[in-house]
Scaffold this motif. Sequence first.
Motif, short mmCIF file in Angstrom:
data_model
loop_
_atom_site.label_atom_id
_atom_site.label_comp_id
_atom_site.label_asym_id
_atom_site.label_seq_id
_atom_site.Cartn_x
_atom_site.Cartn_y
_atom_site.Cartn_z
N HIS A 91 0.75 -1.29 0.12
CA HIS A 91 0.09 0.08 -0.74
C HIS A 91 0.47 0.95 0.11
O HIS A 91 1.99 1.26 0.57
CB HIS A 91 -1.12 0.47 1.31
CG HIS A 91 -2.10 0.90 1.18
ND1 HIS A 91 -1.30 2.21 1.68
CD2 HIS A 91 -2.62 1.14 1.51
CE1 HIS A 91 -2.42 3.02 1.82
NE2 HIS A 91 -3.87 2.24 1.45
N LYS A 92 0.27 1.81 -0.60
CA LYS A 92 1.27 3.09 -0.86
C LYS A 92 1.77 3.48 0.36
O LYS A 92 3.02 4.45 0.34
CB LYS A 92 0.90 4.49 -1.44
CG LYS A 92 1.11 5.94 -2.05
CD LYS A 92 0.64 6.79 -2.81
CE LYS A 92 -0.26 7.43 -1.99
NZ LYS A 92 -1.20 8.33 -2.71
N ASP A 93 1.14 3.42 1.43
CA ASP A 93 1.88 4.38 3.04
C ASP A 93 2.76 3.69 3.06
O ASP A 93 3.48 4.18 4.10
CB ASP A 93 0.69 4.35 3.76
CG ASP A 93 -0.51 5.70 3.63
OD1 ASP A 93 -0.06 6.27 2.17
OD2 ASP A 93 -1.79 5.05 4.32
N GLU A 94 2.28 1.93 3.29
CA GLU A 94 3.86 1.46 4.53
C GLU A 94 4.57 1.37 3.20
O GLU A 94 6.18 1.06 3.71
CB GLU A 94 2.94 0.07 3.52
CG GLU A 94 2.36 -0.60 5.54
CD GLU A 94 1.14 0.14 4.99
OE1 GLU A 94 0.56 0.96 4.55
OE2 GLU A 94 0.66 0.31 6.54
N ARG A 95 4.53 1.29 2.01
CA ARG A 95 6.14 1.60 1.15
C ARG A 95 6.84 2.83 1.60
O ARG A 95 7.93 2.48 1.69
CB ARG A 95 5.66 1.53 -0.57
CG ARG A 95 6.82 1.87 -1.22
CD ARG A 95 7.02 1.62 -2.72
NE ARG A 95 7.49 1.14 -3.54
CZ ARG A 95 7.62 0.87 -4.36
NH1 ARG A 95 6.91 0.72 -5.24
NH2 ARG A 95 8.83 0.54 -5.55
N THR A 96 6.36 3.78 1.26
CA THR A 96 7.33 5.18 2.08
C THR A 96 8.12 5.11 3.57
O THR A 96 8.68 5.14 3.47
CB THR A 96 5.94 6.51 2.19
OG1 THR A 96 5.86 7.00 1.11
CG2 THR A 96 7.23 7.60 2.62
N TYR A 97 6.91 3.99 4.44
CA TYR A 97 7.28 4.08 5.96
C TYR A 97 8.37 2.94 5.16
O TYR A 97 8.89 2.66 6.45
CB TYR A 97 5.85 3.12 6.31
CG TYR A 97 5.96 2.79 8.04
CD1 TYR A 97 6.68 3.75 9.08
CD2 TYR A 97 6.76 1.37 8.11
CE1 TYR A 97 7.10 3.82 10.49
CE2 TYR A 97 7.43 1.43 9.58
CZ TYR A 97 6.95 1.99 10.63
OH TYR A 97 7.70 1.99 11.65
N TYR A 98 7.82 1.71 4.73
CA TYR A 98 9.21 0.48 5.67
C TYR A 98 10.41 0.92 3.90
O TYR A 98 11.45 0.47 4.85
CB TYR A 98 8.78 -1.12 4.66
CG TYR A 98 7.79 -1.50 5.73
CD1 TYR A 98 8.25 -1.91 7.12
CD2 TYR A 98 6.75 -1.20 6.00
CE1 TYR A 98 7.80 -2.06 8.12
CE2 TYR A 98 5.43 -1.58 6.88
CZ TYR A 98 6.20 -2.04 7.65
OH TYR A 98 5.46 -2.58 8.83
N ASN A 99 10.21 1.74 2.99
CA ASN A 99 11.07 2.21 2.08
C ASN A 99 12.45 1.15 1.92
O ASN A 99 13.78 0.95 2.16
CB ASN A 99 12.18 3.36 2.63
CG ASN A 99 12.60 3.98 1.78
OD1 ASN A 99 13.26 3.71 0.86
ND2 ASN A 99 12.96 4.79 2.18
N LEU A 100 11.97 -0.45 1.14
CA LEU A 100 12.89 -1.69 1.04
C LEU A 100 13.75 -0.72 0.12
O LEU A 100 15.27 -1.40 0.57
CB LEU A 100 12.02 -2.54 0.59
CG LEU A 100 11.20 -3.34 1.40
CD1 LEU A 100 10.71 -4.38 0.83
CD2 LEU A 100 12.31 -3.68 3.08
N GLU A 101 13.73 0.02 -1.05
CA GLU A 101 15.07 0.45 -1.71
C GLU A 101 16.34 1.63 -0.49
O GLU A 101 16.99 1.17 -1.31
CB GLU A 101 14.62 1.67 -2.30
CG GLU A 101 13.53 0.82 -3.99
CD GLU A 101 11.79 1.43 -3.31
OE1 GLU A 101 11.52 1.20 -2.19
OE2 GLU A 101 11.46 1.66 -3.70
#
Length: 117
Positions: A91-101
Amino acid sequence: MEVKQILNLAAEACSDKRAENIVALDMDQVSLVADYFLICHGSNERQVQAIARSVKEKMDEHDIPVKRLEGMEQARWVLVDLGDIVCHIFHKDERTYYNLERLWGDASEVSLSIGQD
């Protein structure tokens, strides 16, 4: 089928459901978990689920086994384990939070051939 071809198939399946910011990381030298991470996001839970289903259906069409599919119920971070490839559908919010890159910053980005044969 080669791993890179499977990676492109999975990326295409994500693209088919309008996944945003599709990124592939070469994890070979930085992790034992998988050879590649495919990372993307959707703007809401229904889109995240649709992207994950699209990846699974595309793999089924090509007789590529999906080892695990986790997170579908909450659809905030869905993992599709293809063995050598792990798809992270956020989900867009989780991607920003976890920032796997950033977390896996030592991994190089792999170019994808989405929509090409």
